[in-house]
Enzyme design. Structure first.
Site, PDB file in Angstrom:
ATOM      1  N   GLY A  30       0.912  -1.349   0.266  1.00  0.00           N
ATOM      2  CA  GLY A  30      -0.217   0.287   0.290  1.00  0.00           C
ATOM      3  C   GLY A  30       0.876   1.212   0.060  1.00  0.00           C
ATOM      4  CG  HIS A  36       2.783   1.071  -4.862  1.00  0.00           C
ATOM      5  ND1 HIS A  36       3.050   1.947  -4.260  1.00  0.00           N
ATOM      6  CD2 HIS A  36       3.578  -0.612  -4.550  1.00  0.00           C
ATOM      7  CE1 HIS A  36       3.476   1.437  -3.427  1.00  0.00           C
ATOM      8  NE2 HIS A  36       4.512   0.375  -3.404  1.00  0.00           N
ATOM      9  CD  GLN A 147      16.071  -4.180 -12.065  1.00  0.00           C
ATOM     10  OE1 GLN A 147      15.398  -5.428 -11.361  1.00  0.00           O
ATOM     11  NE2 GLN A 147      17.890  -4.468 -11.259  1.00  0.00           N
ATOM     12  CD  GLN A 152       9.920  -7.625  -2.642  1.00  0.00           C
ATOM     13  OE1 GLN A 152      10.130  -7.198  -1.135  1.00  0.00           O
ATOM     14  NE2 GLN A 152       9.679  -6.938  -3.429  1.00  0.00           N
ATOM     15  CB  VAL A 175       8.621   4.071 -11.439  1.00  0.00           C
ATOM     16  CG1 VAL A 175       7.785   6.566 -11.643  1.00  0.00           C
ATOM     17  CG2 VAL A 175       7.572   3.220 -12.074  1.00  0.00           C
TER      18      VAL A 175
HETATM   19  P1  AMP Z   1       5.594  -2.312  -1.649  1.00  0.00           P
HETATM   20  O1  AMP Z   1       4.707  -2.130  -1.885  1.00  0.00           O
HETATM   21  O2  AMP Z   1       6.650  -1.264  -0.839  1.00  0.00           O
HETATM   22  O3  AMP Z   1       5.975  -4.136  -1.004  1.00  0.00           O
HETATM   23  O4  AMP Z   1       6.191  -2.356  -3.531  1.00  0.00           O
HETATM   24  C1  AMP Z   1       5.338  -3.641  -4.053  1.00  0.00           C
HETATM   25  C2  AMP Z   1       5.903  -3.379  -5.719  1.00  0.00           C
HETATM   26  O5  AMP Z   1       6.138  -2.251  -5.814  1.00  0.00           O
HETATM   27  C3  AMP Z   1       7.497  -4.572  -5.616  1.00  0.00           C
HETATM   28  O6  AMP Z   1       7.585  -5.559  -5.947  1.00  0.00           O
HETATM   29  C4  AMP Z   1       8.163  -3.272  -5.198  1.00  0.00           C
HETATM   30  O7  AMP Z   1       9.698  -3.881  -6.392  1.00  0.00           O
HETATM   31  C5  AMP Z   1       7.213  -2.361  -6.447  1.00  0.00           C
HETATM   32  N1  AMP Z   1       8.157  -0.897  -6.134  1.00  0.00           N
HETATM   33  C6  AMP Z   1       8.127  -0.037  -5.189  1.00  0.00           C
HETATM   34  N2  AMP Z   1       8.498   0.957  -5.728  1.00  0.00           N
HETATM   35  C7  AMP Z   1       8.669   0.856  -7.296  1.00  0.00           C
HETATM   36  C8  AMP Z   1       9.216   2.057  -7.858  1.00  0.00           C
HETATM   37  N3  AMP Z   1       9.662   3.079  -7.872  1.00  0.00           N
HETATM   38  N4  AMP Z   1       9.188   1.234  -9.237  1.00  0.00           N
HETATM   39  C9  AMP Z   1       9.172   0.510  -9.893  1.00  0.00           C
HETATM   40  N5  AMP Z   1       8.310  -0.439  -8.494  1.00  0.00           N
HETATM   41  C10 AMP Z   1       8.578  -0.014  -7.516  1.00  0.00           C
END
Ligand code: AMP
Length: 286
Positions: A30, A36, A147, A152, A175
């Site tokens: 979230g 996301h 990425q 992860q 992003v």
């Molecule tokens: P999180 O909510 O931080 O667990 O992230 C959920 C998903 O969004 C994970 O696969 C993250 O790698 C991806 N994510 C988070 N920040 C970015 C970003 N800046 N660019 C691309 N994907 C992202």
């Protein structure tokens, strides 16, 4: 968009989906941002049904980490996901995911050890356990990860391979803000002055990219140059600035003969009270 809060209901939904449909899955914690949402768009492009999940997973936070203060702007998140036309939002309560006394965990014992694994003991055990649980419920054909969290991705790809999980992992590009800072839910913690300093992480990665393109193949040289750039701002406490194999995360000495996946430059640093991570693939085909 349908909101589902129970595992039983999610299973019932999954059973109702005809075989010819393809299911894409985007797991998140979230506090959604464009990073996301780019995953949701990638899933919508590839799959006929998109399931997003929001669950702040207590198991992947250490005792002194930010679990309780992690942002939870639920109304806004629901609005964003419905705008993106996700089909299902799975939003379970902690008690639903971890009923009393769970005693089975997923532990990856190689890719998860260095970098963030060394600094955040137990973190990847929390990640692999929740992700496998979610995979079992959603049974997605494709699962979309950023990425941004390169380690992860590598850990989950290894788990999927090792445990014969029937989903294909799709890595989506990072992003960034206009000044290069990788989007993160944790950027909201940065003070205005730290927010101004934060893009130095990206600049240190770009300096490594430039040096690599100009022929620098020594990992020791690239690493000391990247570190020195970040160290020039004393507000950063560097946890690691490393060059590693992109899927095994083993250390490399020279980039003379790197494979098609390139070499992963990965950084973690604390700025104020905020832990930031970022990375860049040197010489990758992607
Ligand atoms: P999180 O909510 O931080 O667990 O992230 C959920 C998903 O969004 C994970 O696969 C993250 O790698 C991806 N994510 C988070 N920040 C970015 C970003 N800046 N660019 C691309 N994907 C992202």
């Amino acid at each position: 968009m349908k909101i589902i809060q129970s595992g039983l209901e999610l299973r019932a939904w999954r059973k109702s989906i005809p075989r010819e449909e393809t299911i894409g899955f985007v797991p998140t914690m979230g506090a959604l941002h464009e990073g996301h949402l780019s995953l949701v768009r990638a899933s919508r492009d590839k799959c006929s049904q998109t399931v997003a999940s929001i669950f702040v997973n207590p198991l992947q936070f250490g005792p002194n980490e930010d679990f309780s203060r992690y942002p939870r702007p639920l109304e806004k998140d629901i609005h964003l996901l419905s705008q993106e036309k996700a089909d299902i939002l799975f939003m379970p309560a902690p008690q639903e995911v971890y009923p009393n006394n769970i005693s089975t965990f997923v532990i990856e014992e190689s890719v998860s050890l260095p970098l963030c694994g060394a600094i955040r003991p137990g973190h990847f055990r929390g990640v692999t356990t929740i992700v496998l649980k979610l995979f079992n419920l959603v049974q997605p054909d494709f699962s979309f990860f950023g990425q941004k969290d390169a380690q992860q991705c590598a850990v989950i790809e290894r788990m999927v391979r090792d445990l014969n999980v029937a989903t294909k992992i799709i890595r989506c590009p990072i992003v960034r803000e206009a000044d290069g800072l990788a989007l993160s839910s944790r950027n909201a913690y940065l003070s205005p002055s730290d927010r101004e300093k934060a893009p130095l992480i990206y600049q240190s990665l770009q300096a490594a990219e430039r040096a690599f393109r100009q022929g620098e193949k020594s990992v020791a040289h690239l690493t000391s140059m990247g570190r020195a750039i970040l160290e020039s701002e004393p507000a950063f406490k560097i946890q690691y600035w490393d060059v590693r194999h992109p899927s095994t995360l083993e250390t490399l000495e020279s980039l003379q003969e790197i494979g098609p996946g390139g070499a992963l430059c990965a950084v973690a640093a604390i700025l104020g009270t905020t832990r930031l991570i970022d990375n860049w693939v040197l010489g990758g085909l992607a």
